[in-house]
Design an enzyme around this catalytic site. Structure first.
Site, PDB file in Angstrom:
ATOM      1  N   LYS A  49       0.466  41.586   0.665  1.00 18.35           N
ATOM      2  CA  LYS A  49       1.786  40.986   0.415  1.00 18.35           C
ATOM      3  C   LYS A  49       2.293  41.390  -0.969  1.00 18.35           C
ATOM      4  O   LYS A  49       3.457  41.733  -1.147  1.00 18.35           O
ATOM      5  CB  LYS A  49       1.707  39.456   0.538  1.00 18.35           C
ATOM      6  CG  LYS A  49       1.513  38.987   1.968  1.00 18.35           C
ATOM      7  CD  LYS A  49       1.076  37.531   2.072  1.00 18.35           C
ATOM      8  CE  LYS A  49       0.686  37.185   3.512  1.00 18.35           C
ATOM      9  NZ  LYS A  49       0.129  35.838   3.671  1.00 18.35           N
ATOM     10  N   GLN A  93      -1.607  30.607   0.492  1.00 19.48           N
ATOM     11  CA  GLN A  93      -2.376  31.300   1.525  1.00 19.48           C
ATOM     12  C   GLN A  93      -3.320  30.333   2.231  1.00 19.48           C
ATOM     13  O   GLN A  93      -4.080  29.619   1.597  1.00 19.48           O
ATOM     14  CB  GLN A  93      -3.170  32.458   0.874  1.00 19.48           C
ATOM     15  CG  GLN A  93      -3.910  33.329   1.856  1.00 19.48           C
ATOM     16  CD  GLN A  93      -2.992  34.107   2.797  1.00 19.48           C
ATOM     17  OE1 GLN A  93      -1.952  34.630   2.403  1.00 19.48           O
ATOM     18  NE2 GLN A  93      -3.364  34.155   4.073  1.00 19.48           N
ATOM     19  N   ASP A 116       7.343  30.571   4.070  1.00 22.91           N
ATOM     20  CA  ASP A 116       6.680  30.640   5.380  1.00 22.91           C
ATOM     21  C   ASP A 116       7.381  29.779   6.434  1.00 22.91           C
ATOM     22  O   ASP A 116       7.034  29.830   7.603  1.00 22.91           O
ATOM     23  CB  ASP A 116       5.234  30.133   5.255  1.00 22.91           C
ATOM     24  CG  ASP A 116       4.261  31.257   4.922  1.00 22.91           C
ATOM     25  OD1 ASP A 116       4.512  32.391   5.358  1.00 22.91           O
ATOM     26  OD2 ASP A 116       3.255  30.976   4.245  1.00 22.91           O
TER      27      ASP A 116
END
Ligand code: NAP
Length: 282
Positions: A49, A93, A116
């Site tokens: 990422k 994460q 997200d």
């Protein structure tokens, strides 16, 4: 003729356009990623990422916290990032260590920085067919693929296998919002095959190699394989028996090279979109 849906090509196109937009900006979008612990897979994902963000001109910061960090320390860090105006997007994460309540962490992230789209505010916006700040990365990427290949959604029977908060649930709701007739299947579904055979579009997000076999689909089905598994030789594969199912499908995604590249692509687009929203506020 079966068409192989090329996620690498579609994501490359979208990211090319994105990098051109970012190049024109004086102030660049910024993404903060928190990683807790030493999980090797999580480290790989976070590095990917970061690398992708930097390639595009997005400012990317990785905050590493130790495996035994307390829940309150992590929540405080998120609070700090929420208040930091130089940060547009926050990603924690997953998975987190067991002593940390992932729901509390997700709910701590400001919905305006929830890259997200895991926060209940944004999830609720999707559920009520209203506008979330951004859409969840994998389902968003799948809709981009369907759109790129001009695959009609409205009126189609879409069968989604999997009901996770990351993929299955938001996918089903986003498809419903696009006027599909949606059936959601999961591990307790009886007669899976009877349902999958009815699908005009079949989306499998389970994580079981070889789950979807040729007998389970009808001719000309569109197959989207989200699964990421290892076969007996350690090779990356999806949930779908690709070689067999390909013979019946009109469109099918490969693994790798289908949905995977779209997920990270959506993350970058979401970072940009959150940046834009933050600018509108000023
Ligand atoms: P998850 O949270 O483990 O959810 C899996 C879902 O599959 C659950 O809803 C489960 O049902 C259902 N399921 C399990 N066995 C089943 C069976 N035999 N028949 C029907 N349904 C079954 O997984 P996830 O996070 O959604 O991820 C799913 C897969 O997609 C994984 O392989 C993951 O690595 C991959 N993935 C890929 C990407 C990408 O970018 N390519 C992104 C995210 C995830 P219950 O709810 O009843 O347990």
């Amino acid at each position: 003729m079966t068409e192989i849906i090329d996620g690498k090509l579609v994501s490359k196109k979208i990211l090319q356009e994105l990098s051109e937009k970012i190049a024109l900006l004086e102030k660049k979008p910024s993404l903060a990623v928190i990683i807790v612990g030493e999980d090797p897979a999580s480290k790989i994902y976070v590095n990917l990422k970061k690398k992708k963000a930097e390639e595009l001109g997005i400012v990317s910061t990785v905050i590493e916290m130790s495996q035994d960090v307390s829940e309150s320390e992590l929540l405080n860090k998120i609070d700090e990032l929420n208040k930091d105006e130089s940060v547009n997007a926050i990603l924690v994460q997953m998975p987190l260590p067991k002593h940390i309540d992932a729901n509390k962490v997700i709910e701590k992230i400001s919905p305006q920085k929830d890259v997200d789209c895991f926060h209940a505010y944004n999830v609720g916006k999707i559920a009520t067919n209203n506008k979330p700040f951004v859409y969840p990365c994998t389902p968003k990427g799948i809709l981009e693929l369907l759109n790129f290949y001009n695959i009609e959604i409205s009126g189609k029977h879409v069968v989604v296998i999997g009901r996770s908060n990351i993929v299955g649930r938001p996918m089903a709701q986003m498809l419903l919002n696009k006027n599909a007739t949606v059936t959601i299947c999961h591990s307790k579904t009886n007669n899976l095959e009877e349902i999958t055979k009815q699908a005009d579009i079949l989306i499998s997000a389970v994580g079981k190699a070889g789950l979807i076999k040729k007998e389970m689909v009808k001719d000309n089905v569109v197959v989207i394989d989200v699964g990421m598994n290892r076969d007996e030789n350690g090779k990356l594969c999806g949930d779908v028996d690709f070689e067999q199912v390909k013979q019946k499908a009109s469109y099918i995604t490969p693994v790798p090279g289908g949905v995977g590249p779209m997920t990270i692509c959506s993350l970058m687009v979401n970072t940009f979109d959150l940046f834009k929203t933050s600018q509108e506020k000023i």
